[in-house]
Design a protein around this motif. Structure first.
Motif, PDB file in Angstrom:
ATOM      1  N   SER A  28     -15.151  -8.808  -7.962  1.00  0.00           N
ATOM      2  CA  SER A  28     -14.108  -9.007  -8.979  1.00  0.00           C
ATOM      3  C   SER A  28     -13.429  -7.716  -9.429  1.00  0.00           C
ATOM      4  CB  SER A  28     -14.665  -9.741 -10.212  1.00  0.00           C
ATOM      5  OG  SER A  28     -15.207 -10.981  -9.835  1.00  0.00           O
ATOM      6  N   ASN A  29     -13.649  -6.615  -8.740  1.00  0.00           N
ATOM      7  CA  ASN A  29     -13.004  -5.348  -9.083  1.00  0.00           C
ATOM      8  C   ASN A  29     -12.072  -4.914  -7.960  1.00  0.00           C
ATOM      9  OD1 ASN A  29     -14.431  -4.782 -11.601  1.00  0.00           O
ATOM     10  ND2 ASN A  29     -16.227  -4.506 -10.297  1.00  0.00           N
ATOM     11  N   LYS A  30     -10.862  -4.531  -8.315  1.00  0.00           N
ATOM     12  CA  LYS A  30      -9.930  -4.010  -7.320  1.00  0.00           C
ATOM     13  C   LYS A  30     -10.303  -2.553  -7.064  1.00  0.00           C
ATOM     14  CE  LYS A  30      -5.833  -2.786  -8.390  1.00  0.00           C
ATOM     15  NZ  LYS A  30      -4.469  -2.624  -8.800  1.00  0.00           N
ATOM     16  N   LEU A  31     -10.708  -2.273  -5.826  1.00  0.00           N
ATOM     17  CA  LEU A  31     -11.140  -0.921  -5.478  1.00  0.00           C
ATOM     18  C   LEU A  31     -10.010  -0.067  -4.938  1.00  0.00           C
ATOM     19  CD1 LEU A  31     -14.591  -1.696  -3.806  1.00  0.00           C
ATOM     20  CD2 LEU A  31     -14.085  -1.173  -6.205  1.00  0.00           C
ATOM     21  N   LEU A  32      -9.044  -0.695  -4.277  1.00  0.00           N
ATOM     22  CA  LEU A  32      -7.864   0.034  -3.812  1.00  0.00           C
ATOM     23  C   LEU A  32      -6.763  -0.955  -3.501  1.00  0.00           C
ATOM     24  CD1 LEU A  32      -7.580  -0.131  -0.412  1.00  0.00           C
ATOM     25  CD2 LEU A  32      -9.542   1.351  -0.590  1.00  0.00           C
ATOM     26  N   ASP A  33      -5.534  -0.448  -3.527  1.00  0.00           N
ATOM     27  CA  ASP A  33      -4.401  -1.272  -3.131  1.00  0.00           C
ATOM     28  C   ASP A  33      -3.248  -0.369  -2.736  1.00  0.00           C
ATOM     29  OD1 ASP A  33      -2.203  -1.825  -5.755  1.00  0.00           O
ATOM     30  OD2 ASP A  33      -4.020  -0.659  -6.045  1.00  0.00           O
ATOM     31  N   GLY A  34      -2.339  -0.920  -1.953  1.00  0.00           N
ATOM     32  CA  GLY A  34      -1.161  -0.184  -1.524  1.00  0.00           C
ATOM     33  C   GLY A  34      -0.736  -0.602  -0.130  1.00  0.00           C
ATOM     34  N   LYS A  35       0.216   0.143   0.409  1.00  0.00           N
ATOM     35  CA  LYS A  35       0.657  -0.115   1.772  1.00  0.00           C
ATOM     36  C   LYS A  35      -0.491   0.193   2.726  1.00  0.00           C
ATOM     37  CE  LYS A  35       5.578   0.854   1.346  1.00  0.00           C
ATOM     38  NZ  LYS A  35       6.690   1.671   1.850  1.00  0.00           N
ATOM     39  N   VAL A  36      -0.688  -0.665   3.714  1.00  0.00           N
ATOM     40  CA  VAL A  36      -1.779  -0.495   4.673  1.00  0.00           C
ATOM     41  C   VAL A  36      -1.680   0.875   5.347  1.00  0.00           C
ATOM     42  CG1 VAL A  36      -2.809  -1.367   6.811  1.00  0.00           C
ATOM     43  CG2 VAL A  36      -2.072  -2.982   5.042  1.00  0.00           C
ATOM     44  N   ASP A  37      -0.486   1.259   5.779  1.00  0.00           N
ATOM     45  CA  ASP A  37      -0.325   2.563   6.445  1.00  0.00           C
ATOM     46  C   ASP A  37      -0.665   3.726   5.519  1.00  0.00           C
ATOM     47  OD1 ASP A  37       0.397   1.325   8.800  1.00  0.00           O
ATOM     48  OD2 ASP A  37       2.548   1.690   8.552  1.00  0.00           O
ATOM     49  N   ASP A  38      -0.292   3.629   4.244  1.00  0.00           N
ATOM     50  CA  ASP A  38      -0.597   4.701   3.291  1.00  0.00           C
ATOM     51  C   ASP A  38      -2.105   4.807   3.067  1.00  0.00           C
ATOM     52  OD1 ASP A  38       2.104   5.227   3.041  1.00  0.00           O
ATOM     53  OD2 ASP A  38       2.327   4.155   1.131  1.00  0.00           O
ATOM     54  N   ILE A  39      -2.768   3.669   2.957  1.00  0.00           N
ATOM     55  CA  ILE A  39      -4.219   3.674   2.760  1.00  0.00           C
ATOM     56  C   ILE A  39      -4.913   4.269   3.982  1.00  0.00           C
ATOM     57  CG2 ILE A  39      -6.255   2.182   2.525  1.00  0.00           C
ATOM     58  CD1 ILE A  39      -4.416   0.356   0.750  1.00  0.00           C
ATOM     59  N   LYS A  40      -4.486   3.891   5.177  1.00  0.00           N
ATOM     60  CA  LYS A  40      -5.074   4.440   6.390  1.00  0.00           C
ATOM     61  C   LYS A  40      -4.834   5.953   6.471  1.00  0.00           C
ATOM     62  CE  LYS A  40      -5.103   1.753  10.088  1.00  0.00           C
ATOM     63  NZ  LYS A  40      -4.715   0.875  11.185  1.00  0.00           N
ATOM     64  N   ARG A  41      -3.648   6.384   6.067  1.00  0.00           N
ATOM     65  CA  ARG A  41      -3.330   7.814   6.065  1.00  0.00           C
ATOM     66  C   ARG A  41      -4.256   8.565   5.101  1.00  0.00           C
ATOM     67  NH1 ARG A  41       1.748   6.956   5.155  1.00  0.00           N
ATOM     68  NH2 ARG A  41       2.297   6.604   7.297  1.00  0.00           N
ATOM     69  N   GLU A  42      -4.527   7.955   3.959  1.00  0.00           N
ATOM     70  CA  GLU A  42      -5.392   8.574   2.954  1.00  0.00           C
ATOM     71  C   GLU A  42      -6.835   8.723   3.455  1.00  0.00           C
ATOM     72  OE1 GLU A  42      -7.221   7.222  -1.345  1.00  0.00           O
ATOM     73  OE2 GLU A  42      -5.182   6.580  -0.850  1.00  0.00           O
ATOM     74  N   TYR A  43      -7.294   7.810   4.285  1.00  0.00           N
ATOM     75  CA  TYR A  43      -8.671   7.807   4.750  1.00  0.00           C
ATOM     76  C   TYR A  43      -8.878   8.523   6.078  1.00  0.00           C
ATOM     77  CZ  TYR A  43     -10.542   4.901   1.052  1.00  0.00           C
ATOM     78  OH  TYR A  43     -10.970   4.439  -0.174  1.00  0.00           O
TER      79      TYR A  43
END
Length: 167
Positions: free
Chosen positions: A67-82
């Protein structure tokens, strides 16, 4: 059920595990229909544990765990961050021992496990933030024949596991 759901061309569709129970052929048919609905302007929300569906179909994602949002955003941006500035390399070196010694002195090096039709030395090489892929590739070319050079981009599945196990 799918046909009845989309027959009147709704502007908003919410799917919960839309590919569960389908064989690969029918799952692909449903996927193509969903992509066409998106092309036609529909907004589509997925609830899924199938991260490959997220990779293929989603532009934006939210990872919700307990029930907690751990991350959100554009898929490409999230992949870039990781991503970790890591490259898979397949090289046929002129002097393997010398190359390995030099690489281990300058980089974080491990074994890579990718399929190849050549019998190359397969390595995973992590660069420092200030180092570029071009510099690594130039260096490797000077030491042998490079047959494989790919940046390792984390999958949504990898990101899911890393994020959930961290929290």
């Amino acid at each position: 059920q799918f046909v009845i759901t989309v027959l009147h061309q709704p502007k908003l569709l919410i799917f919960d595990e839309p590919f569960s129970g389908f064989d690969p052929v029918n799952a692909d048919l449903i996927k193509n229909e969903i992509l066409q609905l998106r092309e036609d302007g529909a907004t589509i929300l997925f609830s899924t544990h199938r991260m490959e569906s997220v990779e293929e179909l989603c532009d934006f994602m939210a990872l919700i765990h307990k029930s907690n949002k751990l991350l959100d955003g554009k898929v490409d941006d999230i992949k870039r961050e990781y991503k970790s500035n890591t490259f898979e390399v397949g090289i046929h070196p002129r002097e393997e021992a010398v190359l390995l010694q030099e690489l281990n002195q300058n980089f974080k090096v491990g074994k890579a496990h990718f399929k190849s039709i050549t019998d190359d030395l397969k390595l995973s090489i992590q660069l420092k933030p200030e180092e570029s892929a071009n510099d690594l590739l130039h260096y490797l070319i000077s030491r042998g024949t490079v047959n494989h050079f790919v940046e390792v981009i984390p999958s949504v599945n990898d990101i899911f596991i890393k994020t959930v196990t961290k929290n």
